[in-house]
Design a protein around this motif. Structure first.
Motif, short mmCIF file in Angstrom:
data_model
loop_
_atom_site.label_atom_id
_atom_site.label_comp_id
_atom_site.label_asym_id
_atom_site.label_seq_id
_atom_site.Cartn_x
_atom_site.Cartn_y
_atom_site.Cartn_z
N MET A 65 17.25 -9.02 3.31
CA MET A 65 16.07 -8.36 3.85
C MET A 65 15.16 -7.96 2.70
O MET A 65 15.60 -7.58 1.64
N LEU A 66 13.87 -8.05 2.95
CA LEU A 66 12.86 -7.65 1.99
C LEU A 66 12.12 -6.45 2.57
O LEU A 66 11.48 -6.56 3.61
N ASN A 67 12.26 -5.31 1.91
CA ASN A 67 11.60 -4.08 2.34
C ASN A 67 10.53 -3.71 1.33
O ASN A 67 10.83 -3.54 0.15
N VAL A 68 9.29 -3.58 1.82
CA VAL A 68 8.18 -3.23 0.95
C VAL A 68 7.34 -2.16 1.64
O VAL A 68 6.81 -2.39 2.73
N ASN A 69 7.24 -0.98 1.01
CA ASN A 69 6.39 0.08 1.53
C ASN A 69 5.05 -0.01 0.81
O ASN A 69 4.98 0.21 -0.39
N ILE A 70 4.01 -0.33 1.57
CA ILE A 70 2.68 -0.48 0.99
C ILE A 70 1.87 0.76 1.37
O ILE A 70 1.47 0.91 2.53
N PRO A 71 1.66 1.67 0.42
CA PRO A 71 0.98 2.93 0.73
C PRO A 71 -0.39 2.72 1.39
O PRO A 71 -1.18 1.89 0.96
N GLY A 72 -0.62 3.46 2.45
CA GLY A 72 -1.88 3.39 3.16
C GLY A 72 -2.05 2.15 4.00
O GLY A 72 -3.12 1.92 4.57
N ILE A 109 6.85 -3.14 5.36
CA ILE A 109 7.32 -4.44 5.82
C ILE A 109 8.83 -4.49 5.65
O ILE A 109 9.35 -4.22 4.56
N ASN A 110 9.52 -4.78 6.74
CA ASN A 110 10.97 -4.96 6.74
C ASN A 110 11.24 -6.37 7.24
O ASN A 110 11.48 -6.59 8.42
N ALA A 111 11.18 -7.32 6.33
CA ALA A 111 11.25 -8.73 6.72
C ALA A 111 12.64 -9.31 6.54
O ALA A 111 13.33 -9.01 5.56
N GLU A 112 13.02 -10.15 7.48
CA GLU A 112 14.26 -10.90 7.42
C GLU A 112 14.00 -12.40 7.35
O GLU A 112 14.91 -13.17 7.02
N HIS A 113 12.78 -12.82 7.69
CA HIS A 113 12.45 -14.23 7.80
C HIS A 113 11.17 -14.56 7.05
O HIS A 113 10.21 -13.79 7.08
N LEU A 114 11.17 -15.73 6.42
CA LEU A 114 9.97 -16.30 5.81
C LEU A 114 9.71 -17.61 6.53
O LEU A 114 10.54 -18.52 6.50
N VAL A 115 8.56 -17.69 7.22
CA VAL A 115 8.20 -18.89 7.97
C VAL A 115 7.06 -19.58 7.25
O VAL A 115 6.01 -18.97 7.01
N LEU A 116 7.28 -20.84 6.90
CA LEU A 116 6.32 -21.59 6.10
C LEU A 116 5.89 -22.87 6.80
O LEU A 116 6.72 -23.61 7.33
N ASP A 117 4.61 -23.13 6.76
CA ASP A 117 4.08 -24.43 7.12
C ASP A 117 4.52 -25.40 6.01
O ASP A 117 4.77 -24.98 4.87
#
Length: 156
Positions: free
Chosen positions: A1-8, A12-20
């Motif tokens: 899991m990728l957790n990123v707190n972007i102030p303001g 993002i609590n992502a488990e999936h990366l979807v790419l074209d």
């Protein structure tokens, strides 16, 4: 899991990366240099999904031995197929990247949408459907490998 707190902005609590595939991680059906290594690096954090109509018939060969799931799409209504795929796995847990008109819905429903410009260019609407725009897929993947860059771009 990728957790990123972007102030303001958001967390993002992502488990999936979807790419074209074509236009995003490949050009003319060939995987771009450096992408495989970045996908391997990110695979410890995210399940990686490749969505494509496989125009050049190369996706399976190009993705061989990489930790990705491939979903081949019908050539018609790709935009709705990509959006439905993201909705099925949970858009709040998805980071998506793409460059084309058929990526707009996928980018807008994902927790984080990354528009890519690169060799094929990008549909002009990518700029309003994405949270962030990158000039290359390598730059986009590095935002996820080094989330401080993503925070610097989106914080308020």
């Amino acid at each position: 899991m990728l957790n990123v707190n972007i102030p303001g902005y958001k967390t993002i609590n992502a488990e999936h990366l979807v790419l074209d595939f074509n236009g995003t991680i490949a050009v003319d059906g060939l995987l771009l240099e450096g992408v495989a290594e970045k996908l391997i690096s990110l695979s410890s954090l995210l399940h990686i999904h490749i969505l494509t109509a496989d125009t050049f018939g190369t996706v399976e060969n190009q993705m061989r031995n990489l930790p990705v799931m491939i979903k081949k799409l019908d050539p018609n209504d790709q935009d709705s197929q990509k959006s439905e795929y993201v909705k099925k796995i949970g858009p709040e847990r998805v980071i998506a990247a793409g460059n084309g008109r058929n990526d707009l819905l996928m980018l807008s429903v994902s927790s984080l949408g990354i528009g890519i410009i690169q060799d094929e260019g990008a549909c002009s609407q990518i700029f309003t459907s994405s949270d962030v725009i990158c000039k290359t897929i390598i730059d986009a993947l590095l935002l996820l490998i080094n989330p401080g860059r993503l925070i610097a771009t989106l914080r308020n």
